[in-house]
Design a protein around this motif. Structure first.
Motif, PDB file in Angstrom:
ATOM      1  N   UNK A 192       0.815  -1.191   0.000  1.00  0.00           N
ATOM      2  CA  UNK A 192       0.000   0.000   0.000  1.00  0.00           C
ATOM      3  C   UNK A 192       0.860   1.257   0.000  1.00  0.00           C
ATOM      4  N   UNK A 193       0.512   2.190  -0.886  1.00  0.00           N
ATOM      5  CA  UNK A 193       0.996   3.565  -0.794  1.00  0.00           C
ATOM      6  C   UNK A 193      -0.252   4.338  -0.433  1.00  0.00           C
ATOM      7  N   UNK A 194      -0.381   4.696   0.825  1.00  0.00           N
ATOM      8  CA  UNK A 194      -1.648   5.253   1.298  1.00  0.00           C
ATOM      9  C   UNK A 194      -1.931   6.607   0.664  1.00  0.00           C
TER      10      UNK A 194
ATOM     11  N   UNK B 235      -6.555   8.678   3.328  1.00  0.00           N
ATOM     12  CA  UNK B 235      -6.508   7.538   4.247  1.00  0.00           C
ATOM     13  C   UNK B 235      -5.657   7.832   5.474  1.00  0.00           C
TER      14      UNK B 235
ATOM     15  N   UNK C 299      -9.732   5.024  -2.625  1.00  0.00           N
ATOM     16  CA  UNK C 299      -9.633   6.469  -2.418  1.00  0.00           C
ATOM     17  C   UNK C 299      -9.177   7.168  -3.700  1.00  0.00           C
TER      18      UNK C 299
ATOM     19  N   UNK D 265      -6.820   9.625  -5.812  1.00  0.00           N
ATOM     20  CA  UNK D 265      -5.398   9.866  -5.657  1.00  0.00           C
ATOM     21  C   UNK D 265      -4.996  11.038  -6.549  1.00  0.00           C
TER      22      UNK D 265
ATOM     23  N   UNK E  69       4.502  11.626   0.834  1.00  0.00           N
ATOM     24  CA  UNK E  69       4.343  10.217   0.475  1.00  0.00           C
ATOM     25  C   UNK E  69       5.154   9.277   1.362  1.00  0.00           C
TER      26      UNK E  69
ATOM     27  N   UNK F 178       3.835   7.722   6.214  1.00  0.00           N
ATOM     28  CA  UNK F 178       2.613   6.958   6.021  1.00  0.00           C
ATOM     29  C   UNK F 178       2.197   6.336   7.345  1.00  0.00           C
ATOM     30  N   UNK F 179       1.341   5.335   7.267  1.00  0.00           N
ATOM     31  CA  UNK F 179       0.869   4.686   8.481  1.00  0.00           C
ATOM     32  C   UNK F 179       1.220   3.218   8.456  1.00  0.00           C
TER      33      UNK F 179
END
Lengths: 511, 716
Positions: free
Chosen positions: A121-123, A127, B401, B403, B631, B634-635
């Motif tokens: 995943x590249x959020x 998100x 989502x 982008x 980028x 992130x999480x």
């Protein structure tokens, strides 16, 4: 002259055009991959056309590369410049949500499409922004991809490539070769990489990894992260006390045991065994009011959130965590530092008067907090960003000292505040227990709203209070627990609590 | 230095008779210019023709050998004005920019050029930024051709057709004394393919030779009464001459059988899409040989009445495939039909949609609709009576989502917007206008700062209504590209002259970054053929701005915040301009990475910074992300049953720009961020000192660990 034109048999060669689309996120090297595919096709006696979009629309956004190829014939074929829904043979998606986007746009159809996707995943920003968990559901995408594709190859192509010191374009190219979707031998693919002449060895290794992933057909087993189970270590005397505590936790009802064990470790790590006893005492009081009738859900929930509430984030905890030995080792590994290289660390602290005063003895801290002049003075003295170079002795010693203040912690103003808050929360949560068990569980879960530092922490406390107070509005309704859960989810959607405000309005409208 | 280098590809431009060129559309166009004896070229970058400017810049040496002058024009208006050389001198000139926005900017010069008429072939290559991948409002350049009466070519999107169109355009321009616009669409610019090359031709008359022998003719000046004569000349002479040339040289093409009851008229650029639709319906073969007569308009303006009349002969149904709106071509053809008293049925933007890109599906549906009405027997059975049931695929529109594009990893503009957001939290929301450029991403989440702009370099001008001041000052953004394009006069000059009390923030990233990193006047890099290193602040002083603040390191979020706060609250009356300068990270990395890697290899000391997050300190509130959106930030979900929400995580793509630490500090976020500097090839003393430190530190750690219980193996 014909009145009506005769119906034609479709040209079989049209069906032999291979249509391949690459859906990527800007910056993923989709152009390199497209270039390889083109070079490969031409080297194998195919006519090939590729198109792409360059420019600002591409910066970190979703973008599509498109390739068509056909065996060389007597004339130049007419190729399309962009993919069309229902008319794509191979779809390569370089990220999991791009897999979803490909399916959504109709580029993946069960009659013809080989879908090669990377599960990493590249959020997207949307998100990541939510204060709660806004990460999109990859399983939904996976399920849709399985239905939509004729052949599906899913693997963490990014992980495979990075492990080989390369980038995702190489592993995807390998997976394309491994999928058998193109009528070309593996050597020809590898030659295309060699001909490009940059980072060839790493690219070929990543190519092989992608190839194998595609060939092993079955999806890569989700590698369970083989983290060692958490355990407490330390001196024997302390471990003996710990054994006793563990015994107490093990005697709890079966469903509560696991989380209670985790919670117990967390609070003992935060403070000591005595604090662990206090944790179990708190928990016992909840267990005493709970029963197997509800699978001990109240106790399970309490085991989790009481531990989180007791292990609050004060300066002492942060300083302790920042100066532990395993942390240094972890950072060295994460940064890929090799022998002979040094790692220098800079920590970013910004203590405000509130944090400094919260470290004072409880009575004194309370008095100072109530005195705006004194707080202003403290702000003048302390409120600024502090960059601590923790690889140097001065900064390390300072944090080491702070981290060692555990013996004093329970006397601080912060502990007094946290403990009072904890007791109040438990009391409020258990209030409706006798007639609405589920509501009590939801109220305990609201503890999730408290997180962050400084302003974020303050906003979290406000939201927590708002949601908790709604219990009075809801108590007595059949769906009180459901609504309480909804309010909490609303609070987690945006930082300023606008969604929560709206939800509270809704609640007011019907009570 | 541009983002993408074409140095290697440019060598292919030397190919000659009997060779085959294989590559991208833009390179093919450049090659065609050289084969056709062009004397000067220029333009202004912008997708989708940015790379054409880059190719021209990289080919400067080759062009110099041929005596071709290359100019990186200051704007599209400047580029179009350069074509003035072809008014008097029989020299072929070509300029390029994007359409329709570039054409908007150029329209003044284009109108004058069209009125004056040309002697030498004058060619405008327009990259039409329409449809998927476009970054601008969805309009057409076509109307400009109609209003100024220059001719428009829209060739079929393959390399042989595009390169032939370059040749045709020059010849048409000279045959009709009228400038010609060659339109290429987004994907045509980057379409790959092959074409047979010819030798390059040096211009018969170079600009150097021309200037040695100056010419003038007041009949060419757009002043009365000559301007009235120009209008008559356009209609009476130039237009008929153009029509003659187009017909005689068969610039428009016919495909398919002569005799049929139906036919399709298509813009050249849409030909491949149309053929694909016919291929899918079984009505065309691999090579585009079709049973449906096609009249392919490689010249979309002017439309040739006689050709169209002949095509309609014997037909009952005609479909016009014309992308974009208004439907200029369909209207025009409709008027031909009406005036000729024909009764045949004209289809266009009824079976096809009025607005939006004509994608594969749209064309398939449109052509099917047309055939259903006009010749249902031609359709394959499965279209007439579909029986196969479409599989039900779950709707992902709520899951996946969006982008949109955003700031790159380490972008120097991110901290500017982080600083602005902090000021907003302090002082409240302000009226803000954006401009064209990467900084417009600041208007998207997570920042949501800024609003619309009215055009390139027009950010501050878009706030002019508020120049009179009020309780809160208005803020406007402007990039360095926009500043030099038009902003200095239209925006800053406007503020100074009107005594604006507002604030302008100029985002100076050393390049025209959004278009691919081309140099501008204030670029810091040395450029052999261009004059760089002209500071923006000097220009500001020059036009009379007194309150200027230069920020040389945008990553200093605190400084950005304080400077902006000062600008918004100072007693100073008059325009306040903040110049926030730091190099575009994309270009910086491209420039520095090889140097750094070499230094490491050579054994020199190199310090590589990267950021990290202590996952046991991070509480998962994501406040840092709401001030970043990077980028690489992130999480990740922890395997810890006690935690609910994913926590922040920085991956290995971090370039160590410093924004995370600065934001954590300026916004008082949390202490979970750290910067780790990996020192490659450290010095002896350093290594010794580090060893000593480590011994002391690990002694302290061991001593403490001997006294307490601690968690190990926990997810961190």
């Amino acid at each position: 002259m014909n009145l009506v034109l005769p119906q034609k048999t479709p040209d079989a060669r049209v069906g032999e055009i291979i249509k391949l689309a690459v859906m990527a996120v800007g910056g993923q090297g989709g152009g390199v991959l497209t270039g390889w595919i083109e070079a490969l096709a031409r080297s194998q006696g195919y006519v090939c056309q590729a198109t792409s979009v360059a420019g600002v629309a591409q910066r970190t956004g979703a973008t599509i590369y498109y390739v068509e190829m056909a065996k060389k014939g007597e004339l130049e074929p007419v190729f399309a410049l962009a993919p069309a829904g229902g008319d794509v043979d191979v779809l390569i998606a370089a990220e999991m949500m791009e897999v979803g986007r490909a399916v959504m746009r109709g580029f993946v159809t069960p009659d013809r499409t080989t879908l090669i996707g990377s599960t990493h995943r590249a959020l997207a920003v949307s998100e990541k922004m939510a204060p709660g968990d806004g990460i999109a559901d990859a399983d939904e995408v996976r399920a849709a991809a399985e239905m939509a594709s004729q052949k599906l190859i899913l693997a963490d192509m990014d992980g495979l490539a990075v492990a080989q010191g390369s980038v995702i374009s190489s592993s995807l190219f390998g997976a394309l070769a491994g999928s058998g979707a193109l009528p070309f031998p593996r050597d020809a693919f590898e030659d295309a990489i060699r001909a490009s002449g940059k980072g060839v060895d790493a690219s070929l290794r990543a190519f092989a990894a992608g190839y194998d992933a595609a060939q092993s057909s079955a999806e890569e087993p989700v590698a369970p992260e083989t983290l060692p189970a958490p355990e407490l270590t330390g001196p024997d005397r302390e471990l003996a006390r710990w054994k006793t505590l563990q015994g107490r936790a093990d005697s709890l009802p079966e469903p509560v045991r696991e989380l209670a064990g985790n919670g117990l470790m967390k609070v003992v790590d935060f403070q000591d065994c005595g604090y662990g006893e206090a944790y179990l005492d708190q928990l016992d009081r909840i267990v005493a009011r709970d029963s197997a009738e509800h699978d001990w859900l109240l106790s399970v929930t309490a085991a989790k959130y009481i531990a989180n509430a007791m292990a609050y984030d004060d300066i002492i905890r942060v300083a302790d965590l920042k100066t532990r030995a395993p942390r240094m080792a972890r950072i060295h590994a994460e940064m890929g530092a090799k022998n002979g290289q040094l790692v220098e660390l800079t920590e970013f602290f910004h203590p405000r008067a509130e944090e400094i005063v919260s470290l004072l003895p409880a009575g004194m801290g309370a008095r100072w907090e109530a005195n705006p002049k004194r707080m202003a003075l403290m702000d003048r003295l302390f409120n600024k960003g502090r960059r601590l170079r923790t690889h140097s002795l001065r900064s390390f010693l300072m944090l080491h000292f702070l981290g060692g203040l555990k013996g004093y912690r329970l006397k601080t103003r912060r502990h007094q505040v946290e403990n009072a808050h904890l007791q109040q929360w438990l009391e409020d949560s258990l209030k409706p227990l006798d007639d609405d068990y589920a509501l009590s569980v939801e109220l305990l879960r609201n503890r999730r709203l408290i997180k962050g530092y400084s302003d974020t922490h303050a906003r979290g406390l406000t939201k927590f209070a708002t949601v908790m107070n709604a219990a009075d509005l809801l108590h007595g309704r059949k769906d009180a627990a459901e609504w309480m859960g909804r309010l909490r989810e609303a609070a987690l959607q945006d930082p300023d609590g606008k969604v929560l405000e709206g939800a509270i309005q809704t609640v007011r409208s019907f009570v | 230095m541009a983002e993408r280098s074409f140095k290697a590809e440019v060598e292919h431009l030397r190919k000659g008779d009997g060779d085959v060129f294989t590559g991208e559309g833009i390179l093919a166009i450049t090659k065609a210019l050289l084969e056709n004896g062009v004397g000067y070229v220029g333009g202004y970058q912008g997708a989708p023709i940015s790379h054409l400017m880059d190719v021209l810049a990289d080919a400067e040496e080759l062009m110099a050998e041929l005596g071709v002058r290359f100019e990186a024009n200051a704007s599209e208006a400047a580029a179009a004005a350069m074509l003035a050389a072809s008014v008097h001198y029989p020299i072929r000139g070509a300029v390029t920019f994007k359409g329709p926005v570039g054409v908007n900017v150029a329209s003044d010069a284009l109108a004058n050029l069209s009125s004056s008429g040309v002697n030498g072939g004058a060619l405008v290559i327009v990259g039409e930024d329409y449809g998927e991948g476009s970054s601008i409002m969805q309009e057409r350049s076509h109307a400009f051709a109609m209003k100024s009466q220059f001719w428009m070519l829209d060739p079929r999107p393959n390399l042989p057709s595009i390169t032939k169109a370059v040749k045709d355009s020059f010849e048409l321009s000279e045959a009709s004394n009228t400038p010609v616009m060659l339109m290429v669409r987004i994907r045509s610019c980057h379409v790959t393919g092959s074409f047979a090359t010819k030798d390059n031709v040096a211009p018969p008359l170079t600009v150097k030779q021309a200037i040695a022998n100056p010419q003038s003719d007041f009949n060419r000046v757009v002043l009365p009464p000559m301007s009235y004569m120009h209008e008559q000349d356009k209609i009476k002479n130039r237009w008929p001459a153009a029509e003659r040339f187009i017909v005689e040289n068969q610039l428009n093409e016919h495909f398919g059988p002569k005799n049929a009851k139906i036919g399709i008229v298509v813009q050249g650029g849409m030909y491949n899409g149309l053929i694909r639709a016919l291929q899918r319906l079984g009505l065309a073969d691999l090579f585009g040989r079709t049973e449906v007569p096609i009249y392919c308009l490689n010249v979309t303006y002017p439309l040739i009445r006689d050709e169209f009349d002949a095509f309609c002969e014997g037909k009952d149904h005609i479909l016009v495939v014309e992308e974009g709106q208004p439907e200029h071509i369909e209207q025009h053809l409709g008027s031909f039909l009406y005036k000729a008293g024909r009764r045949l049925k004209l289809y266009g933007k009824d079976v096809l949609p009025m607005a939006g890109e004509y994608t594969g599906q749209v064309l398939l549906d449109g052509v099917t609709g047309f055939l259903k009405a006009a010749a249902p027997d031609m359709l394959p059975g499965k279209v007439r009576a579909p029986n196969a049931e479409e599989p039900k695929i779950p709707d992902l529109s709520k899951t996946v989502p969006i982008r949109p594009p955003g700031f790159c990893t380490g972008c120097p503009e991110r901290p500017i917007f982080a600083g602005m957001k902090l000021v907003e939290q302090e002082l409240g929301k302000h009226q803000i206008t954006g401009d064209i450029g990467c900084h417009l991403f600041g208007s998207l989440p997570p920042f949501e700062i800024g609003g619309a702009t009215m055009g390139y370099g027009l950010g501050p001008a878009s706030n002019a209504a508020f120049d009179g001041g009020g309780e809160r000052r208005a803020i406007s953004m402007l990039g360095d590209g926009g500043f030099w394009h038009n902003g200095l006069s239209s925006s800053i000059g406007n503020m100074v002259f009107n005594k604006s009390d507002n604030v302008a923030v100029i985002v100076d990233n050393y390049y025209s970054a959004a278009t691919g990193g081309q140099d501008v006047l204030s670029s810091r890099a040395h450029n052999d053929t261009k004059a760089t290193n002209n500071p923006i602040s000097a220009a500001l002083k020059g036009v009379g701005v007194e309150w200027i603040r230069q920020i040389d390191h945008t990553y200093d979020v605190g400084k950005v915040r304080d400077t902006l706060r000062e600008a918004l609250t100072t007693d100073f009356k008059g325009p306040k301009v903040i110049v926030a300068s730091s190099e575009c990270m994309l270009n910086k990395q491209r420039r520095e990475k090889p140097i750094r890697n070499k230094a490491i290899k050579d054994g020199r000391r190199v310090d590589v910074p990267r950021f990290g997050v202590d996952s046991d300190v991070c509480t998962g509130d994501h406040a840092c992300i709401r001030l970043s959106g990077c980028p690489s930030l992130s999480l990740k979900r922890l395997d810890d049953p006690l935690r609910d929400d994913p926590i922040a995580h920085i991956d290995q793509t971090c370039v160590g720009c410093g924004n995370c630490g600065e934001v954590a500090d300026a916004a008082v976020l949390c202490p979970s961020f750290y910067r780790a500097d990996v020192v490659h090839n450290p010095g002896r003393f350093e290594t010794w000192r580090a060893g000593l430190r480590n011994r002391v530190i690990s002694w302290l750690q061991t001593r403490r660990d001997a006294k307490r219980l601690r968690l190990t193996g926990a997810p961190t």
